[in-house]
Enzyme design. Structure first.
Site, PDB file in Angstrom:
ATOM      1  N   ASP A 112      -4.008  -3.034   3.768  1.00  0.00           N
ATOM      2  CA  ASP A 112      -4.207  -2.240   2.553  1.00  0.00           C
ATOM      3  C   ASP A 112      -5.327  -1.228   2.719  1.00  0.00           C
ATOM      4  O   ASP A 112      -5.372  -0.229   1.998  1.00  0.00           O
ATOM      5  CB  ASP A 112      -4.491  -3.172   1.377  1.00  0.00           C
ATOM      6  CG  ASP A 112      -3.282  -4.034   1.100  1.00  0.00           C
ATOM      7  OD1 ASP A 112      -3.096  -5.046   1.804  1.00  0.00           O
ATOM      8  OD2 ASP A 112      -2.481  -3.668   0.221  1.00  0.00           O
TER       9      ASP A 112
ATOM     10  N   ARG B 249      -5.238  -0.542  -9.356  1.00  0.00           N
ATOM     11  CA  ARG B 249      -5.623  -1.544  -8.353  1.00  0.00           C
ATOM     12  C   ARG B 249      -6.637  -0.899  -7.399  1.00  0.00           C
ATOM     13  O   ARG B 249      -6.504   0.279  -7.074  1.00  0.00           O
ATOM     14  CB  ARG B 249      -4.398  -2.040  -7.561  1.00  0.00           C
ATOM     15  CG  ARG B 249      -3.393  -2.806  -8.398  1.00  0.00           C
ATOM     16  CD  ARG B 249      -2.267  -3.376  -7.537  1.00  0.00           C
ATOM     17  NE  ARG B 249      -2.698  -4.550  -6.783  1.00  0.00           N
ATOM     18  CZ  ARG B 249      -1.957  -5.131  -5.835  1.00  0.00           C
ATOM     19  NH1 ARG B 249      -0.787  -4.618  -5.498  1.00  0.00           N
ATOM     20  NH2 ARG B 249      -2.390  -6.207  -5.195  1.00  0.00           N
TER      21      ARG B 249
ATOM     22  N   ALA C 283       0.789  -1.234   0.000  1.00  0.00           N
ATOM     23  CA  ALA C 283       0.000   0.000   0.000  1.00  0.00           C
ATOM     24  C   ALA C 283       0.826   1.293   0.000  1.00  0.00           C
ATOM     25  O   ALA C 283       0.709   2.103  -0.912  1.00  0.00           O
ATOM     26  CB  ALA C 283      -0.981  -0.043   1.182  1.00  0.00           C
TER      27      ALA C 283
HETATM   28  C1  LIG Z   1       2.563  -2.231   4.041  1.00  0.00           C
HETATM   29  S1  LIG Z   1       1.186  -2.615   3.109  1.00  0.00           S
HETATM   30  C2  LIG Z   1       1.619  -4.197   2.524  1.00  0.00           C
HETATM   31  C3  LIG Z   1       0.422  -4.977   2.087  1.00  0.00           C
HETATM   32  O1  LIG Z   1       0.296  -4.946   0.661  1.00  0.00           O
HETATM   33  C4  LIG Z   1       0.350  -6.283   0.200  1.00  0.00           C
HETATM   34  O2  LIG Z   1      -0.436  -6.514  -0.919  1.00  0.00           O
HETATM   35  P1  LIG Z   1       0.242  -6.539  -2.391  1.00  0.00           P
HETATM   36  O3  LIG Z   1       1.529  -7.301  -2.264  1.00  0.00           O
HETATM   37  O4  LIG Z   1      -0.809  -7.228  -3.230  1.00  0.00           O
HETATM   38  O5  LIG Z   1       0.435  -5.093  -2.764  1.00  0.00           O
HETATM   39  C5  LIG Z   1      -0.126  -7.095   1.369  1.00  0.00           C
HETATM   40  O6  LIG Z   1      -1.530  -7.006   1.518  1.00  0.00           O
HETATM   41  C6  LIG Z   1       0.596  -6.406   2.479  1.00  0.00           C
HETATM   42  O7  LIG Z   1       0.150  -6.661   3.762  1.00  0.00           O
END
Ligand SMILES: CSC[C@H]1O[C@H](OP(=O)(O)O)[C@H](O)[C@@H]1O
Length: 350
Positions: A243, A93, A52
């Site tokens: 997120d 997204r 995020a």
């Molecule tokens: C520090 S927020 C990280 C958060 O984002 C990840 O999702 P993605 O890899 O799909 O962007 C995941 O939910 C993490 O916890």
């Protein structure tokens, strides 16, 4: 521990957004230099940059880089172009609220400069400053999140984490991983267990990569081993990122987090969600209102180019799930620790 990897930054001399391509990790550390909105959109969509806060930072720099190319003397023309780029990047997204938060913050800065009758050149310089501020503030927030979290942790603890909420998901130490890094610097000797996190393996590919590289004690486990390590008494706390956190404290995070939280409740293990306050979305009343990104089934049928399911089989591939506030022991932000039940809603708790 100095922060070695910054997943999204600006090359000011070339006026390009520089991204570490996380789809190539852990084997390859390759940086992309992008200045076209379509390429920036694709990088966010395909998780070349992800997490995020890092998505928000990439979007802010990306918006600046694309807008800076637009030649005009008219502020209203510039505004139109800004909104076009911002609205386009916002379609990459849907779940991580930081993407929209960062784009809105850039638009707000634009309007503040425009209402002060600043020139196009001055407005562009202000947007560059705003995007740099977002990155610098994120680094400070990670440190603060880590300090608050350490108040709840003890040296030698076993910590389970899911997905990646480390330095690869932010511009600093990360959120869930921030206390791990700070604890490492202070001799806390945490034993960290990183869930692989199917289908894109952010845990084994990214969390294990960055923690291992920094010398922390990390063990990779498959997602279906979480119950076993809890049952064996190896886990004293679960730490995850988020997120989007709804106004009632329900929190969206990588798919599989809900299962970990339910298991943790069964084994009476605290579950901590760590996130900057920019991840808290007071406009979203409950977790039921959080849009969950559905991703391409090929990520599961043909993960990393290895076919493990028939071409034609149906696949359901939500990228996130929502953990109800009742399964969350505390939400740890840069402004402090908040605990459910959030009867009044999160607003006003800090
Ligand atoms: C520090 S927020 C990280 C958060 O984002 C990840 O999702 P993605 O890899 O799909 O962007 C995941 O939910 C993490 O916890």
């Amino acid at each position: 521990m100095t922060k070695s990897i910054i997943p999204a930054k600006l090359n000011k001399t070339k006026d390009k957004l520089v991204l570490l391509d996380q789809t190539l990790l852990p084997e390859k550390e390759k940086y992309l230099e992008l200045d076209q909105r379509e390429d920036i959109w694709e990088a966010i969509k395909n998780l070349r940059v992800r997490g995020a806060p890092a998505i928000g930072i990439a979007a802010a720099f990306g918006l600046y880089v694309c807008l800076n190319q637009y030649q005009t003397d008219s502020v209203s023309e510039l505004r139109k172009e800004l909104k076009e780029i911002s609205n386009y990047l916002a379609t990459s997204r849907p779940t991580a609220v930081n993407l929209f938060w960062a784009l809105k913050r850039m638009e707000k800065r634009f309007e503040a400069e425009a209402s002060a009758d600043k020139s196009v050149k001055a407005i562009k310089e202000a947007l560059l400053e705003e995007s740099n501020n977002i990155l610098k503030e994120d680094q400070k927030m990670d440190q603060a999140i880590g300090e608050h979290a350490l108040k709840l942790l003890k040296p030698g603890m076993g910590l389970l984490t899911h997905c990646n909420a480390g330095g690869l998901a932010t511009s600093g130490y990360g959120t869930a991983e921030a206390p791990m890094y700070l604890g490492f610097d202070r001799g806390y000797d945490f034993k960290i267990y990183a869930d692989e996190t199917r289908p894109l393996l952010q845990g084994s590919r990214l969390t294990a990569f960055e923690l291992n590289k920094a010398g922390l004690d990390v063990t990779v486990i498959t997602d279906n081993m979480a119950a076993q390590v809890m049952k064996e008494g190896k886990i004293d706390a679960v730490l995850v990122g988020s997120d989007r956190i709804a106004a009632n404290g329900d929190a969206a995070n990588k798919i599989g987090t809900l299962g970990v939280a339910i298991l943790a409740k069964e084994y009476q293990i605290p579950v901590y969600f760590l996130a900057p306050t920019s991840t808290i979305d007071l406009q979203t009343k409950t977790g039921a209102d959080i849009e969950i990104e559905l991703r391409d089934g090929e990520e599961i049928r043909n993960g990393f180019g290895r076919r493990t399911a028939p071409h034609s089989v149906k696949v359901y591939n939500p990228a996130f799930d929502v953990t109800p506030a009742s399964y969350i022991t505390a939400i740890i932000t840069e402004k402090g620790i908040i605990k459910p039940p959030f009867k009044k809603g999160i607003k006003g708790l800090f």
